[in-house]
Design a protein around this motif. Structure first.
Motif, PDB file in Angstrom:
ATOM      1  N   ALA A  70      35.863  36.598  10.226  1.00 51.02           N
ATOM      2  CA  ALA A  70      34.522  36.501   9.661  1.00 51.02           C
ATOM      3  C   ALA A  70      34.340  35.125   9.041  1.00 51.02           C
ATOM      4  N   SER A  71      33.086  34.749   8.848  1.00 52.43           N
ATOM      5  CA  SER A  71      32.806  33.477   8.185  1.00 52.43           C
ATOM      6  C   SER A  71      31.594  33.638   7.276  1.00 52.43           C
ATOM      7  N   SER A  72      31.505  32.778   6.292  1.00 47.02           N
ATOM      8  CA  SER A  72      30.321  32.731   5.445  1.00 47.02           C
ATOM      9  C   SER A  72      30.012  31.270   5.133  1.00 47.02           C
ATOM     10  N   LEU A  73      28.765  31.017   4.783  1.00 42.67           N
ATOM     11  CA  LEU A  73      28.304  29.648   4.570  1.00 42.67           C
ATOM     12  C   LEU A  73      29.232  28.911   3.604  1.00 42.67           C
ATOM     13  N   VAL A 110      48.166  31.618   8.627  1.00 43.68           N
ATOM     14  CA  VAL A 110      46.930  31.024   9.132  1.00 43.68           C
ATOM     15  C   VAL A 110      46.970  29.520   8.907  1.00 43.68           C
ATOM     16  N   SER A 111      46.069  28.837   9.590  1.00 37.77           N
ATOM     17  CA  SER A 111      45.883  27.411   9.377  1.00 37.77           C
ATOM     18  C   SER A 111      44.403  27.108   9.512  1.00 37.77           C
ATOM     19  N   ARG A 112      43.970  26.029   8.896  1.00 36.50           N
ATOM     20  CA  ARG A 112      42.554  25.652   8.982  1.00 36.50           C
ATOM     21  C   ARG A 112      42.490  24.123   9.099  1.00 36.50           C
ATOM     22  N   ALA A 113      42.785  23.669  10.288  1.00 37.52           N
ATOM     23  CA  ALA A 113      42.830  22.223  10.543  1.00 37.52           C
ATOM     24  C   ALA A 113      41.437  21.613  10.590  1.00 37.52           C
ATOM     25  N   ASN A 114      40.434  22.413  10.946  1.00 35.62           N
ATOM     26  CA  ASN A 114      39.064  21.910  11.006  1.00 35.62           C
ATOM     27  C   ASN A 114      38.113  23.025  10.595  1.00 35.62           C
ATOM     28  N   THR A 115      36.823  22.732  10.548  1.00 32.25           N
ATOM     29  CA  THR A 115      35.842  23.711  10.076  1.00 32.25           C
ATOM     30  C   THR A 115      35.697  24.888  11.023  1.00 32.25           C
ATOM     31  N   ASP A 116      35.822  24.618  12.337  1.00 30.42           N
ATOM     32  CA  ASP A 116      35.445  25.619  13.320  1.00 30.42           C
ATOM     33  C   ASP A 116      36.509  26.677  13.606  1.00 30.42           C
ATOM     34  N   ASP A 117      37.782  26.325  13.492  1.00 25.73           N
ATOM     35  CA  ASP A 117      38.849  27.197  13.988  1.00 25.73           C
ATOM     36  C   ASP A 117      39.708  27.755  12.860  1.00 25.73           C
ATOM     37  N   PHE A 118      40.088  29.016  13.011  1.00 23.65           N
ATOM     38  CA  PHE A 118      40.911  29.672  11.984  1.00 23.65           C
ATOM     39  C   PHE A 118      41.854  30.653  12.671  1.00 23.65           C
ATOM     40  N   ARG A 159      57.731  39.677  19.357  1.00 25.78           N
ATOM     41  CA  ARG A 159      57.091  38.529  19.986  1.00 25.78           C
ATOM     42  C   ARG A 159      56.143  37.841  19.005  1.00 25.78           C
ATOM     43  N   ARG A 160      55.889  36.596  19.272  1.00 22.25           N
ATOM     44  CA  ARG A 160      54.953  35.792  18.483  1.00 22.25           C
ATOM     45  C   ARG A 160      53.581  35.869  19.130  1.00 22.25           C
ATOM     46  N   MET A 161      52.550  35.941  18.316  1.00 22.55           N
ATOM     47  CA  MET A 161      51.190  36.067  18.847  1.00 22.55           C
ATOM     48  C   MET A 161      50.219  35.319  17.960  1.00 22.55           C
ATOM     49  N   THR A 162      49.289  34.600  18.559  1.00 22.75           N
ATOM     50  CA  THR A 162      48.227  33.931  17.803  1.00 22.75           C
ATOM     51  C   THR A 162      46.881  34.470  18.240  1.00 22.75           C
ATOM     52  N   LEU A 163      46.131  34.954  17.279  1.00 24.13           N
ATOM     53  CA  LEU A 163      44.769  35.401  17.521  1.00 24.13           C
ATOM     54  C   LEU A 163      43.825  34.245  17.173  1.00 24.13           C
ATOM     55  N   ARG A 164      42.890  33.981  18.087  1.00 22.85           N
ATOM     56  CA  ARG A 164      42.027  32.827  17.886  1.00 22.85           C
ATOM     57  C   ARG A 164      40.659  33.246  17.341  1.00 22.85           C
ATOM     58  N   CYS A 165      40.106  32.368  16.523  1.00 23.46           N
ATOM     59  CA  CYS A 165      38.780  32.575  15.946  1.00 23.46           C
ATOM     60  C   CYS A 165      38.075  31.235  15.868  1.00 23.46           C
ATOM     61  N   THR A 166      36.858  31.182  16.402  1.00 26.13           N
ATOM     62  CA  THR A 166      36.082  29.947  16.394  1.00 26.13           C
ATOM     63  C   THR A 166      34.647  30.260  16.024  1.00 26.13           C
ATOM     64  N   GLN A 167      34.079  29.412  15.142  1.00 20.64           N
ATOM     65  CA  GLN A 167      32.668  29.573  14.792  1.00 20.64           C
ATOM     66  C   GLN A 167      31.958  28.233  14.922  1.00 20.64           C
ATOM     67  N   ASP A 168      30.691  28.308  15.309  1.00 27.34           N
ATOM     68  CA  ASP A 168      29.910  27.078  15.488  1.00 27.34           C
ATOM     69  C   ASP A 168      28.752  27.000  14.509  1.00 27.34           C
ATOM     70  N   MET A 169      28.865  27.709  13.402  1.00 31.67           N
ATOM     71  CA  MET A 169      27.789  27.760  12.426  1.00 31.67           C
ATOM     72  C   MET A 169      28.013  26.780  11.272  1.00 31.67           C
ATOM     73  N   ARG A 170      29.093  26.019  11.351  1.00 33.72           N
ATOM     74  CA  ARG A 170      29.466  25.071  10.311  1.00 33.72           C
ATOM     75  C   ARG A 170      29.662  25.758   8.965  1.00 33.72           C
ATOM     76  N   HIS A 171      30.138  26.996   9.023  1.00 37.46           N
ATOM     77  CA  HIS A 171      30.442  27.723   7.793  1.00 37.46           C
ATOM     78  C   HIS A 171      31.722  27.188   7.174  1.00 37.46           C
ATOM     79  N   ASN A 172      31.715  27.079   5.861  1.00 43.46           N
ATOM     80  CA  ASN A 172      32.899  26.565   5.184  1.00 43.46           C
ATOM     81  C   ASN A 172      33.994  27.616   5.036  1.00 43.46           C
TER      82      ASN A 172
END
Lengths: 110, 113
Positions: free
Chosen positions: B92-95, B66-74, B17-30
């Protein structure tokens, strides 16, 4: 490629005893070393980094380039120190990405 | 949202099966990262992104995208899950890529049967 080794999967000590979590690394250049900690039901978080040369929650770690080690030490363990500890390494030519060791579970018994 | 979040918390998935795990950050980390955590092996980097629009392969990228269409989601996608992908996945995210302190999400426990 760089590598981080934590030889002990489990370390069990009594409250008040000294504790040392071992970390050895392999990298020919000048890495940056870190200790991350994961308490029960909490997120993995940074404990300390070698460049800061600070003591956090009574823990210290000294980078020994000759022995390629970065052991984590605390003179008197507390029950709340029980957690999973990960040593990690970052090198500039790898985009500063972290390479983690296998982790050591510290259990501090009352 | 405060910090970095992951969804789902846990999932049992049939092989193939296909599966997508979601990750979102609101710290504006690059910079953002995906790791898998396996007993005795610690955390191993799967993929990373230094900034929105760019991604790179880590130590164990096979079977993952993976994809990184915007800053917040990965998001992390398993195109066709296999039992060896049973693991706990941490985002995880870092500045920015040169700032080594990474902030971790709560993890997703994935079981592939």
């Amino acid at each position: 490629a760089q590598r981080v080794t934590q030889p002990e999967k489990l370390l069990s000590v009594f409250k008040g005893a000294p504790v040392e979590l071992k970390c050895n690394y392999s990298y020919s250049g000048s890495p940056e070393l870190f200790w991350y900690v994961q308490y029960s039901r909490q997120r993995l978080q940074l404990l300390l980094r070698h460049i800061s040369r600070e003591s956090i929650k009574g823990f210290t770690a000294d980078l020994n380039k000759g022995e390629t080690s970065f052991h984590l030490k605390k003179p008197f363990a507390q029950e709340e120190d029980s957690a999973m500890y990960y040593c990690a390494l970052s090198v500039s030519n790898a985009g500063n990405m972290l390479t983690f060791g296998g982790g050591t579970r510290l259990m501090v018994k009352p | 949202i405060a910090g970095i979040t992951q969804a789902p918390t846990s999932q049992i998935l049939a092989a193939g099966r296909r599966m997508t795990l979601r990750c979102t950050q609101d710290m504006r980390h690059n910079a953002m990262y995906w790791y898998r955590q396996d007993l005795g092996l610690g955390l191993r980097l799967i993929h990373y992104s230094n900034t929105a629009g760019t991604t790179g392969k880590g130590e164990v990228p096979d079977g993952y995208s993976v994809s990184r269409a915007n800053t917040d989601d990965f998001p992390l996608t398993l195109a066709s899950a296999v039992p060896s992908q049973t693991s706990v996945y941490f985002c995880a995210s870092s500045l920015d890529p040169s700032y080594n302190e990474q902030f971790f999400g709560p993890g997703t426990r994935l079981t592939v049967l």
